[in-house]
Design a protein around this motif. Structure first.
Motif, PDB file in Angstrom:
ATOM      1  N   PRO A   1       0.837  -1.206   0.000  1.00 20.90           N
ATOM      2  CA  PRO A   1       0.000   0.000   0.000  1.00 20.90           C
ATOM      3  C   PRO A   1       0.870   1.254   0.000  1.00 20.90           C
ATOM      4  O   PRO A   1       1.993   1.233   0.475  1.00 20.90           O
ATOM      5  CB  PRO A   1      -0.789  -0.123   1.311  1.00 20.90           C
ATOM      6  CG  PRO A   1      -0.008  -1.060   2.165  1.00 20.90           C
ATOM      7  CD  PRO A   1       0.767  -1.946   1.240  1.00 20.90           C
ATOM      8  N   LYS A   2       0.320   2.309  -0.534  1.00 19.56           N
ATOM      9  CA  LYS A   2       1.077   3.558  -0.602  1.00 19.56           C
ATOM     10  C   LYS A   2       0.837   4.381   0.653  1.00 19.56           C
ATOM     11  O   LYS A   2       0.477   5.544   0.602  1.00 19.56           O
ATOM     12  CB  LYS A   2       0.699   4.332  -1.851  1.00 19.56           C
ATOM     13  CG  LYS A   2       1.077   3.598  -3.100  1.00 19.56           C
ATOM     14  CD  LYS A   2       0.861   4.426  -4.328  1.00 19.56           C
ATOM     15  CE  LYS A   2       1.191   3.567  -5.512  1.00 19.56           C
ATOM     16  NZ  LYS A   2       2.051   4.129  -6.451  1.00 19.56           N
ATOM     17  N   GLU A   3       1.025   3.731   1.773  1.00 20.91           N
ATOM     18  CA  GLU A   3       0.883   4.365   3.082  1.00 20.91           C
ATOM     19  C   GLU A   3       1.823   3.654   4.040  1.00 20.91           C
ATOM     20  O   GLU A   3       2.354   2.594   3.724  1.00 20.91           O
ATOM     21  CB  GLU A   3      -0.559   4.286   3.582  1.00 20.91           C
ATOM     22  CG  GLU A   3      -1.073   2.858   3.690  1.00 20.91           C
ATOM     23  CD  GLU A   3      -2.567   2.791   3.936  1.00 20.91           C
ATOM     24  OE1 GLU A   3      -2.982   1.855   4.638  1.00 20.91           O
ATOM     25  OE2 GLU A   3      -3.302   3.651   3.444  1.00 20.91           O
ATOM     26  N   HIS A   4       2.008   4.219   5.178  1.00 24.95           N
ATOM     27  CA  HIS A   4       2.881   3.593   6.169  1.00 24.95           C
ATOM     28  C   HIS A   4       2.273   2.277   6.634  1.00 24.95           C
ATOM     29  O   HIS A   4       1.065   2.168   6.821  1.00 24.95           O
ATOM     30  CB  HIS A   4       3.083   4.514   7.373  1.00 24.95           C
ATOM     31  CG  HIS A   4       3.824   5.759   7.031  1.00 24.95           C
ATOM     32  ND1 HIS A   4       5.181   5.751   6.796  1.00 24.95           N
ATOM     33  CD2 HIS A   4       3.417   7.036   6.865  1.00 24.95           C
ATOM     34  CE1 HIS A   4       5.570   6.975   6.504  1.00 24.95           C
ATOM     35  NE2 HIS A   4       4.515   7.783   6.539  1.00 24.95           N
ATOM     36  N   ILE A   5       3.145   1.279   6.795  1.00 25.73           N
ATOM     37  CA  ILE A   5       2.698  -0.015   7.293  1.00 25.73           C
ATOM     38  C   ILE A   5       3.000  -0.059   8.783  1.00 25.73           C
ATOM     39  O   ILE A   5       4.135   0.172   9.193  1.00 25.73           O
ATOM     40  CB  ILE A   5       3.421  -1.171   6.565  1.00 25.73           C
ATOM     41  CG1 ILE A   5       3.146  -1.095   5.074  1.00 25.73           C
ATOM     42  CG2 ILE A   5       2.986  -2.512   7.134  1.00 25.73           C
ATOM     43  CD1 ILE A   5       3.971  -2.051   4.249  1.00 25.73           C
ATOM     44  N   LYS A   6       1.995  -0.351   9.570  1.00 27.36           N
ATOM     45  CA  LYS A   6       2.190  -0.406  11.014  1.00 27.36           C
ATOM     46  C   LYS A   6       2.985  -1.649  11.376  1.00 27.36           C
ATOM     47  O   LYS A   6       2.817  -2.711  10.784  1.00 27.36           O
ATOM     48  CB  LYS A   6       0.848  -0.401  11.740  1.00 27.36           C
ATOM     49  CG  LYS A   6       0.112   0.901  11.529  1.00 27.36           C
ATOM     50  CD  LYS A   6      -1.148   0.966  12.314  1.00 27.36           C
ATOM     51  CE  LYS A   6      -1.786   2.319  12.028  1.00 27.36           C
ATOM     52  NZ  LYS A   6      -2.892   2.614  12.851  1.00 27.36           N
ATOM     53  N   LYS A   7       3.851  -1.496  12.363  1.00 24.60           N
ATOM     54  CA  LYS A   7       4.747  -2.564  12.785  1.00 24.60           C
ATOM     55  C   LYS A   7       3.994  -3.857  13.115  1.00 24.60           C
ATOM     56  O   LYS A   7       4.392  -4.939  12.713  1.00 24.60           O
ATOM     57  CB  LYS A   7       5.557  -2.100  13.988  1.00 24.60           C
ATOM     58  CG  LYS A   7       6.555  -3.097  14.493  1.00 24.60           C
ATOM     59  CD  LYS A   7       7.310  -2.546  15.684  1.00 24.60           C
ATOM     60  CE  LYS A   7       8.252  -3.575  16.261  1.00 24.60           C
ATOM     61  NZ  LYS A   7       8.963  -3.081  17.424  1.00 24.60           N
ATOM     62  N   ASN A   8       2.892  -3.738  13.820  1.00 22.09           N
ATOM     63  CA  ASN A   8       2.160  -4.932  14.238  1.00 22.09           C
ATOM     64  C   ASN A   8       1.433  -5.622  13.085  1.00 22.09           C
ATOM     65  O   ASN A   8       0.965  -6.738  13.232  1.00 22.09           O
ATOM     66  CB  ASN A   8       1.193  -4.608  15.374  1.00 22.09           C
ATOM     67  CG  ASN A   8       0.178  -3.552  14.986  1.00 22.09           C
ATOM     68  OD1 ASN A   8       0.318  -2.881  13.976  1.00 22.09           O
ATOM     69  ND2 ASN A   8      -0.838  -3.389  15.796  1.00 22.09           N
TER      70      ASN A   8
END
Length: 147
Positions: free
Chosen positions: A6-13
């Motif tokens: 995705p063109k968004e930040h990926i959450k660590k969890n």
């Protein structure tokens, strides 16, 4: 990778949930295969439908962790007068241990061990290394036994 992430930040969890199916497809984990590995339907495929936690798949095994601890101990206590000669190898093994511990469920005890390993891995052997290592090993054993 352009069409997948995705063109968004990926959450660590969420990282394991995102990457695990791709990883498993590429590096087929034999532990997840059906009991009949020779069946045509199973050839090269991985069944991830029964996986409840991707963290469990990638977590280091208890035996591997204990083996690493024992290896570091052997390097440390075999002949302490040669400790400085073995120091680069000891640091390398501690960094490997740190990486393996990062695959486990994180808590304050794991964080303490990771930080202690960071403090120990210096260019030269710290004066209090053997005492500190014993404490680190004890905490690591608690982490491993509770796994």
């Amino acid at each position: 990778a352009h069409g997948f992430f995705p063109k968004e930040h990926i959450k660590k969890n969420k990282m394991l949930e995102l990457l695990a199916p791709l990883w498993l497809k590429r590096f087929s984990n034999s532990l997840l295969r059906d009991t009949e590995p020779s069946s045509p339907a199973n050839k090269g495929a991985v069944d991830i439908s029964n996986v409840t936690s991707f963290e469990d798949i990638f977590a280091s095994s208890t035996a591997d962790l204990m083996q690493t601890l024992d290896m570091i101990d052997a390097l440390c206590f075999q002949n302490t007068s040669h400790l400085s000669k073995r120091w680069p190898i000891i640091c390398e093994k501690m960094i490997l241990l740190k990486g393996d511990l990062k695959t486990l469920q994180q808590n304050t005890l794991v964080s303490d061990v990771l930080e202690a390993i960071d403090r120990l891995c210096q260019p030269k052997v710290p004066d209090d290394f053997l005492v500190t290592w014993k404490a680190v090993r004890s905490k690591a054993e608690i982490i491993i036994s509770s796994k």
